[in-house]
Write an enzyme that holds these catalytic residues in place. Structure first.
Site, PDB file in Angstrom:
ATOM      1  N   LYS A   1      34.842  13.750  69.564  1.00 42.91           N
ATOM      2  CA  LYS A   1      36.271  14.390  69.073  1.00 42.91           C
ATOM      3  C   LYS A   1      36.069  15.579  68.318  1.00 42.91           C
ATOM      4  O   LYS A   1      36.965  16.378  68.404  1.00 42.91           O
ATOM      5  CB  LYS A   1      36.898  13.200  67.904  1.00 42.91           C
ATOM      6  CG  LYS A   1      37.402  11.942  68.736  1.00 42.91           C
ATOM      7  CD  LYS A   1      37.989  11.152  67.471  1.00 42.91           C
ATOM      8  CE  LYS A   1      38.577   9.813  68.333  1.00 42.91           C
ATOM      9  NZ  LYS A   1      39.318   9.155  67.441  1.00 42.91           N
ATOM     10  N   GLU A   2      34.740  15.807  67.993  1.00 42.19           N
ATOM     11  CA  GLU A   2      34.453  16.975  67.150  1.00 42.19           C
ATOM     12  C   GLU A   2      33.364  17.599  68.127  1.00 42.19           C
ATOM     13  O   GLU A   2      32.276  17.610  67.474  1.00 42.19           O
ATOM     14  CB  GLU A   2      34.300  17.051  65.532  1.00 42.19           C
ATOM     15  CG  GLU A   2      35.407  16.210  64.971  1.00 42.19           C
ATOM     16  CD  GLU A   2      35.183  15.846  63.417  1.00 42.19           C
ATOM     17  OE1 GLU A   2      36.005  15.856  62.758  1.00 42.19           O
ATOM     18  OE2 GLU A   2      33.806  15.539  63.207  1.00 42.19           O
TER      19      GLU A   2
ATOM     20  N   ASP B   1      27.836  12.442  60.263  1.00 33.84           N
ATOM     21  CA  ASP B   1      28.211  11.194  59.705  1.00 33.84           C
ATOM     22  C   ASP B   1      28.254  10.275  60.779  1.00 33.84           C
ATOM     23  O   ASP B   1      28.421   9.000  60.888  1.00 33.84           O
ATOM     24  CB  ASP B   1      29.765  11.089  58.953  1.00 33.84           C
ATOM     25  CG  ASP B   1      29.437  10.284  57.565  1.00 33.84           C
ATOM     26  OD1 ASP B   1      28.222  10.350  57.152  1.00 33.84           O
ATOM     27  OD2 ASP B   1      30.149   9.597  57.016  1.00 33.84           O
TER      28      ASP B   1
ATOM     29  N   LYS C   1      34.742  10.606  54.098  1.00 33.77           N
ATOM     30  CA  LYS C   1      34.029  11.933  53.928  1.00 33.77           C
ATOM     31  C   LYS C   1      33.667  12.188  52.347  1.00 33.77           C
ATOM     32  O   LYS C   1      32.691  12.995  52.150  1.00 33.77           O
ATOM     33  CB  LYS C   1      35.169  12.940  54.230  1.00 33.77           C
ATOM     34  CG  LYS C   1      34.982  14.226  54.089  1.00 33.77           C
ATOM     35  CD  LYS C   1      36.243  15.109  54.339  1.00 33.77           C
ATOM     36  CE  LYS C   1      35.695  16.763  54.347  1.00 33.77           C
ATOM     37  NZ  LYS C   1      37.012  17.474  54.323  1.00 33.77           N
TER      38      LYS C   1
ATOM     39  N   ASP D   1      35.428  21.872  56.828  1.00 34.51           N
ATOM     40  CA  ASP D   1      35.789  20.982  57.938  1.00 34.51           C
ATOM     41  C   ASP D   1      34.828  21.656  58.987  1.00 34.51           C
ATOM     42  O   ASP D   1      34.574  22.887  59.249  1.00 34.51           O
ATOM     43  CB  ASP D   1      37.018  20.807  58.266  1.00 34.51           C
ATOM     44  CG  ASP D   1      37.704  19.793  57.433  1.00 34.51           C
ATOM     45  OD1 ASP D   1      36.929  19.126  56.489  1.00 34.51           O
ATOM     46  OD2 ASP D   1      39.082  19.798  57.027  1.00 34.51           O
TER      47      ASP D   1
ATOM     48  N   ASP E   1      40.050  14.849  48.730  1.00 33.31           N
ATOM     49  CA  ASP E   1      40.316  16.297  48.270  1.00 33.31           C
ATOM     50  C   ASP E   1      41.440  16.548  47.439  1.00 33.31           C
ATOM     51  O   ASP E   1      41.202  16.977  46.278  1.00 33.31           O
ATOM     52  CB  ASP E   1      40.896  17.277  49.317  1.00 33.31           C
ATOM     53  CG  ASP E   1      41.781  16.752  50.360  1.00 33.31           C
ATOM     54  OD1 ASP E   1      42.542  15.659  49.913  1.00 33.31           O
ATOM     55  OD2 ASP E   1      42.167  17.505  51.323  1.00 33.31           O
TER      56      ASP E   1
END
Length: 741
Positions: A120-121, A150, A287, A311, A453
């Site tokens: 996905k990334e 991760d 995260k 990110d 955050d």
């Protein structure tokens, strides 16, 4: 940094300036007073209607509208905190030359980049992000980049092994050619001044990219991709027992500044790969947990006083960004209790008119400017430079960590490759390390919410820290925005669930926040915390007036009734002020229109389902998970995005409420017009309902198109269309039955 602040004070060098628009402030306060009076008048009208019900049905309608208007009024009051003292800032990085004359004067910078899923990334995108910050206009010996994987993927580590080799060529190329776009992918797309050196760099980049993508296609790093025994040893840790959710800690130093140099002989930044230990029996806190591991690991290796969080898709777009940050951290008037400097999130590849409202102008621009005039903006999850001390208690109340090596003022003496440093780094990255410690509660990024955050910055503000919003003309960072509707609404749903976790905790902004930060700052945090509540008024106004219209019932004042002017003023005032703010920021009418449309879509999907999931979780019926937003887009989907066609291709219950609302409003609009025709043109009583239905119909054009006319892969799935038709008929039947009472 204290010595440099003293030097700046002695030389009286202006490092930054600030400006409050008095004209805008006066207008906002004057308009708020008038608008607030209109809201009170509307409440009076509702109370009077409740005291004189004509039937059970009219009483239900009046109660529903009153509750909806109370929620809308509450959200409006919260939003006024952003308009009371909007602050604009400007930096003067040129003046830093008088203070920072040699490399040793610059404070060290640790960069944290988080990734979780190589599919996905894509790792090549994460590599581009890392290279863009490694090439900052900043002493490379002062930069350390930590990549948190991760997902524990060997493919991600392999990508960074390739990136470490490419960096030795890329960094001197950027320096020698004054490159501004230091993300290689962005540079090769935007650059028009080609030469032999540029061609060579592009060829090297393409070779690296192809190798990384081939490894991803094969889903493993084969022997043919490995270079040398060291790579075989480290990549050999990925055995058959290795799983994304169950594996040992892996920390690998790819580059060490004191030992590795580029082709020009200059030091390269430190580059460290970190995959924390995972166990299926341990909590990992998503995260926030990964960031806390990076805080501890970096403390044992470099312990820089400034920390940048990014990110994986948020690359640097301005190599001078760290210098802009120092203009605040080095300013004695700002820096003493300034915990962080936040840059706005901006996105590349947004469609011409931003059909999904992905720029989030209000969340990422307007609101932070307003909060900057109070105690400072919140943390937006990426593009934020922290003072490391911020994670260890308030400015005047240090919360010491359990190990002296994790203290924010600890000085690391040993090489980052030394056995002593690596052993300690592995220790603090264990999945059981935080047991019986204050990490996540008093230290580091805070646990207890999916929006780590928001929650972290919120608690830091309550401890006494302030922050700064830095919004330069050239965007400091660019990220990727969701390119299909399901990803867009799922992302907001996750945020809304996390915000509800804060709202219904002992740290609720409406109580704890107002007490600890003051009224205006407290209600500014309330504005986001209560997002999910907006599903109530939007659902009521999307269905109830239209269903009443189908049954010939009027629920609003007649056009010639004085109370009609109150409704008209509230509607036009809210939308007019919102449009004005968009235009003042340089946006367009069409972008504003799409933004207000997607606002109602989120209310009927993201906020609605977030409320359901949070309620079920609170009852112990289901558990929440964290889904990574995909950064991969196929060619057909990209083409539809460029054409600004909504992407509904995946069948999801998230689409049901909005599709049902579209059908009910179309039926209500048509039924209302037929009713006016049959009554001989008596339209005054139902004008507001006709207008609401018509307004929604216009907003729902993409839905009607996706239901009935489109044949491509992005159309609304047939099962969603049929189910929404069934639900619309069920609602109409229920409304007809209920109206008889």
């Amino acid at each position: 940094m204290d010595d440099i602040r003293a030097r700046a004070a002695a030389k009286a060098l202006p490092l930054n300036s600030q400006h409050i628009s008095r004209r805008a402030t006066v207008f906002n306060r004057f308009f708020a007073a008038i608008y607030g009076g209109a809201i009170l008048a509307l409440f009076y009208y509702h109370v009077a209607s409740l005291l004189k019900p004509t039937s059970l049905g009219s009483f239900f309608v009046s109660v529903s509208l009153f509750i909806s208007d109370i929620i809308l009024a509450f959200m409006w009051v919260n939003a006024q905190s952003f308009r009371m003292n909007p602050l604009h800032r400007r930096e003067y990085p040129g003046n830093l030359k008088e203070l920072l004359k040699k490399d040793s004067d610059f404070p060290a910078l640790d960069v944290f980049i988080c990734t979780a899923d190589p599919y996905k990334e894509p790792p090549i995108n994460v590599v581009n992000t890392a290279l863009s910050v490694m090439a900052y206009d900043y002493p490379t010996c002062k930069i350390s980049v930590y990549v948190s994987d991760d997902g524990g993927s060997a493919m991600t580590l392999f990508a960074f092994m390739e990136a470490a080799r490419f960096a030795a060529e890329w960094l001197p190329f950027c320096r020698e050619n004054d490159v501004v776009d230091r993300n290689p992918a962005a540079f090769f797309v935007s650059n028009k001044d080609w030469n032999t050196r540029t061609d060579k760099m592009k060829e090297m980049y393409e070779k690296m990219k192809i190798k990384v993508e081939n490894v991803l296609k094969k889903a493993k790093v084969g022997e043919e991709f490995m270079n040398g025994e060291e790579e075989r040893m480290i990549l050999g840790k990925w055995t058959n027992c290795f799983a994304p959710r169950h594996h040992p800690t892996i920390i690998h130093v790819l580059l060490e500044s004191s030992k590795n140099t580029d082709i020009a002989g200059e030091s390269l930044p430190n580059l460290i790969y970190v995959s924390r230990q995972k166990s299926e029996t341990s909590r990992h806190n998503f995260k926030a947990g990964a960031l806390n591991v990076l805080l501890r690991v970096s403390a044992t290796m470099t312990n820089a006083p400034i920390v940048l969080t990014l990110d994986c898709d948020t690359y640097s777009n301005d190599p001078q960004t760290p210098l802009r940050v120092l203009c605040y951290f080095m300013d004695p008037k700002v820096g003493s209790n300034c915990g962080y400097v936040q840059f706005p999130q901006r996105f590349r590849g947004i469609s011409k008119n931003d059909m999904y409202g992905s720029e989030y102008m209000r969340l990422f621009i307007f609101n932070p400017i307003g909060m900057d005039g109070l105690l400072g903006p919140g943390y937006l999850g990426t593009g934020c430079f922290f003072v490391r001390r911020t994670f260890f208690g308030g400015p005047s109340a240090l919360e010491p960590p359990e190990l002296p090596e994790l203290h924010p003022s600890h000085v690391v003496q040993n090489s980052i490759r030394s056995r002593q440093v690596l052993d300690l780094a592995h220790l603090v990255a264990r999945c059981d390390y935080e047991i019986n410690t204050k990490w996540g509660s008093k230290l580091g990024f805070r646990y207890g919410s999916l929006v780590e955050d928001y929650f972290t910055a919120y608690l830091q503000k309550s401890e006494g820290w302030k922050s700064v919003f830095c919004n330069p003309n050239r965007a400091a960072f660019y990220g990727d925005a969701p390119m299909n509707l399901l990803d867009a609404v799922n992302q907001v749903k996750r945020w809304a669930i996390g915000l509800l976790e804060v709202t219904f905790s002992k740290y609720s902004p409406i109580t704890f926040g107002v007490r600890s930060m003051g009224l205006l700052m407290g209600i500014s945090y309330c504005h986001n915390a209560f997002w999910a509540f907006l599903c109530i008024p939007v659902t009521v106004y999307a269905f109830l007036p239209q269903l009443a219209l189908l049954n010939g019932a009027s629920v609003f004042p007649r056009v010639w009734d004085p109370w009609f002017s109150v409704y008209a003023f509230l509607f036009l005032g809210a939308y007019g002020q919102d449009l004005l703010e968009f235009l003042q920021e340089g946006s367009t009418f069409q972008k504003w229109w799409n933004d207000q449309r997607i606002w109602s879509v989120r209310a009927l999907s993201s906020y609605f389902f977030a409320s359901i999931e949070f309620s079920l979780k609170s009852l112990g019926i289901s558990a929440l998970g964290f889904n990574v937003t995909s950064k991969v887009v196929d060619q057909d989907q990209s083409k539809r995005y460029d054409q600004e066609l909504f992407e509904f291709g995946t069948s999801s219950p998230m689409f049901l409420p909005m599709a049902t609302a579209a059908i009910v409003n179309l039926a209500g609009f048509a039924g209302g017009l037929i009713g006016i025709w049959r009554s001989g043109g008596a339209w005054e009583e139902v004008f507001v309902q006709i207008f609401l239905a018509g307004f929604t119909v216009v907003n729902c054009f993409p839905l009607y198109e996706a239901m009935a006319f489109r044949k491509d892969g992005g159309k609304l799935p047939c099962e969603i269309t049929f189910l929404s038709l069934f639900l619309a008929l069920l609602l109409c039947s229920f409304a007809a039955f209920f109206s008889s009472f």
